[in-house]
Design an enzyme around this catalytic site. Structure first.
Site, PDB file in Angstrom:
ATOM      1  N   ASP A  50      -4.794  45.659 -29.421  1.00  0.00           N
ATOM      2  CA  ASP A  50      -3.710  46.341 -28.718  1.00  0.00           C
ATOM      3  C   ASP A  50      -2.730  46.978 -29.703  1.00  0.00           C
ATOM      4  O   ASP A  50      -2.484  46.436 -30.785  1.00  0.00           O
ATOM      5  CB  ASP A  50      -2.940  45.360 -27.840  1.00  0.00           C
ATOM      6  CG  ASP A  50      -3.714  44.934 -26.604  1.00  0.00           C
ATOM      7  OD1 ASP A  50      -4.709  45.607 -26.271  1.00  0.00           O
ATOM      8  OD2 ASP A  50      -3.335  43.935 -25.977  1.00  0.00           O
ATOM      9  N   TYR A  78      -5.379  33.646 -32.761  1.00  0.00           N
ATOM     10  CA  TYR A  78      -4.154  34.433 -32.650  1.00  0.00           C
ATOM     11  C   TYR A  78      -2.927  33.560 -32.871  1.00  0.00           C
ATOM     12  O   TYR A  78      -2.925  32.372 -32.541  1.00  0.00           O
ATOM     13  CB  TYR A  78      -4.022  35.044 -31.253  1.00  0.00           C
ATOM     14  CG  TYR A  78      -5.098  36.025 -30.868  1.00  0.00           C
ATOM     15  CD1 TYR A  78      -4.937  37.395 -31.082  1.00  0.00           C
ATOM     16  CD2 TYR A  78      -6.279  35.591 -30.270  1.00  0.00           C
ATOM     17  CE1 TYR A  78      -5.913  38.300 -30.717  1.00  0.00           C
ATOM     18  CE2 TYR A  78      -7.266  36.496 -29.907  1.00  0.00           C
ATOM     19  CZ  TYR A  78      -7.088  37.845 -30.126  1.00  0.00           C
ATOM     20  OH  TYR A  78      -8.059  38.736 -29.761  1.00  0.00           O
ATOM     21  N   ASP A  92       3.023  42.160 -21.200  1.00  0.00           N
ATOM     22  CA  ASP A  92       3.567  42.117 -22.555  1.00  0.00           C
ATOM     23  C   ASP A  92       4.885  42.880 -22.597  1.00  0.00           C
ATOM     24  O   ASP A  92       5.349  43.410 -21.573  1.00  0.00           O
ATOM     25  CB  ASP A  92       2.561  42.639 -23.592  1.00  0.00           C
ATOM     26  CG  ASP A  92       2.172  44.101 -23.385  1.00  0.00           C
ATOM     27  OD1 ASP A  92       2.969  44.850 -22.781  1.00  0.00           O
ATOM     28  OD2 ASP A  92       1.083  44.495 -23.825  1.00  0.00           O
ATOM     29  N   ARG A 192      -2.375  37.972 -23.399  1.00  0.00           N
ATOM     30  CA  ARG A 192      -1.377  38.422 -22.426  1.00  0.00           C
ATOM     31  C   ARG A 192      -1.547  37.708 -21.094  1.00  0.00           C
ATOM     32  O   ARG A 192      -0.572  37.368 -20.419  1.00  0.00           O
ATOM     33  CB  ARG A 192      -1.492  39.925 -22.212  1.00  0.00           C
ATOM     34  CG  ARG A 192      -0.941  40.767 -23.326  1.00  0.00           C
ATOM     35  CD  ARG A 192      -1.121  42.238 -23.019  1.00  0.00           C
ATOM     36  NE  ARG A 192      -2.522  42.642 -23.067  1.00  0.00           N
ATOM     37  CZ  ARG A 192      -2.990  43.753 -22.507  1.00  0.00           C
ATOM     38  NH1 ARG A 192      -2.190  44.535 -21.813  1.00  0.00           N
ATOM     39  NH2 ARG A 192      -4.261  44.068 -22.635  1.00  0.00           N
TER      40      ARG A 192
END
Length: 308
Positions: A50, A78, A92, A192
């Site tokens: 992203d 992550y 987000d 997300r």
């Protein structure tokens, strides 16, 4: 690798480039920049990241673009920040605010209980603003065109979902709770969506405010270089030999076997199911091999006889 040093495979410039992507760039932006810096059109990526996210993005350069579809990039890691108390249209910080609630009364015990439900093998509805195709079109394109999109839940695995820190943020409406988390998950998991679902389960809404990918398969931030570093030293992170030997298990082969497989013939199988790298006595990767029945044949000849 020094700029003057050629990859040990002899295929000049070929290899994997592990980029530490900066925020605000699309994966396509990174590919375009790397094509200019490396002076080649033969650059492709193994999955996107992203625009708001930073971290590991895997690119193939020259002949190594053929490796990308064979890489087993099924696990990802992550570091992220989740804000509890606010839901957005994109799950987000780039989306419009849908709801705001006072999250200050949410306890650590409540957070831990809901995170436990989002860990393991779960069914996850992907973020609506995603690259998933609906009737042949990307979901994010349909959303931006004003259409409603409903995506089906799909199985994903979240093997680690740890809260590292909690920060309470006072606001006029009460307060948000920001959680710094580490997540290990299967490919196809939307961080997300984890933020969205955690906030929804706690009754206050949630979204992602920061995301950094730290690992994809065997490739980590230790392999990665920023675009500024690449501009100073335009070269791949791992030449094609190193890339294949990092990404795949190995089989040592003789010079005669190397000559045979480099010419498109096959080897005797040794009883392995996964794709593996065939390494000659000098340490070069000759081919990626997969065994089927009585043949161990190449799925990619890394160093064909014409290039050896």
């Amino acid at each position: 690798m020094p700029k003057s040093q050629k990859p040990s495979s002899g295929l000049v410039g070929a290899g994997l480039l592990i980029v530490d992507k900066e925020a605000g760039m699309t994966s396509h932006d990174v590919v375009s920049r790397c094509r200019k810096l490396l002076n080649t059109r033969k650059v492709g990526h193994a999955g996107t990241l992203d625009p708001m996210a930073t971290g590991v993005l895997i690119l193939g350069v020259e002949r190594a673009t053929k490796l990308l579809g064979l890489l087993a990039l099924t696990t990802k890691s992550y570091s992220a920040t989740i804000r509890l108390g606010q839901a957005t249209t994109t799950d987000d910080a780039e989306g419009e605010v849908l709801t705001t609630a006072d999250a200050s009364a949410v306890t650590d015990e409540q957070i831990a209980a809901e995170i436990a439900k989002l860990t393991g093998d779960i069914q996850q509805v992907p973020a609506s603003v995603s690259a998933i195709k609906v009737d042949g079109q990307r979901a994010h394109a349909l959303i931006r065109a004003g259409e409603e999109v409903t995506l089906a839940a799909r199985p994903v695995t979240v093997s680690r979902f740890d809260v590292l820190a909690r920060r309470d943020v006072a606001t006029e409406a009460g307060g948000f709770v920001d959680l710094d988390v580490d997540v290990d998950c299967s490919s196809g998991t939307y961080i997300r969506a984890l933020a969205r679902d955690l906030g929804a389960a706690l009754g206050v809404g949630g979204h992602l405010t920061a995301l950094r990918r730290t690992k994809v398969g065997p490739f980590t931030l230790e392999h990665a270089r920023t675009l500024d570093q690449l501009a100073e030293d335009p070269a791949v992170s791992l030449d094609i030999d190193q890339a294949a030997q990092t990404a795949f298990p190995h089989r040592q082969i003789s010079d005669a076997e190397a000559e045979s497989i480099s010419q498109g013939r096959w080897l005797e199988p040794i009883g392995r199911k996964e794709i593996y790298a065939a390494i000659d006595p000098s340490g070069h990767t000759i081919a990626l091999i997969q065994e089927r029945g009585k043949r161990a044949s190449s799925v990619m000849v890394v160093r064909p006889a014409t290039l050896r």
